[in-house]
Design an enzyme around this catalytic site. Structure first.
Site, short mmCIF file in Angstrom:
data_model
loop_
_atom_site.label_atom_id
_atom_site.label_comp_id
_atom_site.label_asym_id
_atom_site.label_seq_id
_atom_site.Cartn_x
_atom_site.Cartn_y
_atom_site.Cartn_z
N ILE A 1 6.81 3.01 3.06
CA ILE A 1 6.83 3.48 4.44
C ILE A 1 6.68 2.26 5.34
CG2 ILE A 1 5.64 4.94 6.14
CD1 ILE A 1 6.85 6.48 3.84
N CYS A 2 7.59 2.09 6.28
CA CYS A 2 7.48 0.97 7.22
C CYS A 2 6.18 1.13 8.02
CB CYS A 2 8.68 0.94 8.16
SG CYS A 2 8.54 -0.33 9.43
N VAL A 3 5.29 0.16 7.88
CA VAL A 3 3.97 0.27 8.49
C VAL A 3 4.05 0.34 10.01
CG1 VAL A 3 3.52 -2.22 8.43
CG2 VAL A 3 1.61 -0.62 8.48
#
EC number: 2.8.1.-
Length: 128
Positions: A77-79
């Site tokens: 998941i793209c932070v």
């Protein structure tokens, strides 16, 4: 063949995430390797454990989790996108003094480096 997927659509409201999940199932059934799925933009909402679909709907969030649990597929998941949309793990929530966390087990907050690595190490990268 080694695949990686990028999902930019939410779990519900568009076909992107469900199409990606079905594609992932087909990749594995055909005997290919699915190295990872990278969730970006609205796609990070696929990792929100507070999602509660109707009883007659497929639970896509738990579907992704089962893909990780049963096949060892990394779910990144793209932070930055996740934090903007209210999806966080316990560590980030504590660091940012947020009242709680909601990242579904099996998903990992990652930077764009995980996406770049997948692009370099996989034969095919498919975006949904």
């Amino acid at each position: 063949m080694r695949f990686a997927l990028t999902v930019t659509g939410p779990a519900y409201g568009t076909q992107q995430a469900s199409s990606a999940w079905q594609f992932a199932q087909a990749v594995l059934q055909e005997g290919h390797e699915l190295a990872c799925v990278f969730f970006y933009r609205e796609g990070v909402l696929n990792a929100n454990q507070l999602t509660a679909p109707a009883s007659d709907e497929f639970d896509l969030v738990r579907g992704w989790q089962s893909l990780h649990d049963e096949h060892g597929v990394a779910l990144h998941i793209c932070v930055a996108a996740a934090l903007r949309r209210g999806v966080t793990d316990e560590r980030e929530a504590q660091q940012l003094a947020l009242p709680g966390h909601n990242l579904q087990p099996g998903f990992t907050l990652s930077g764009l480096g995980a996406l770049a690595e997948a692009a370099l190490t996989c034969d095919r990268m498919v975006q949904f």
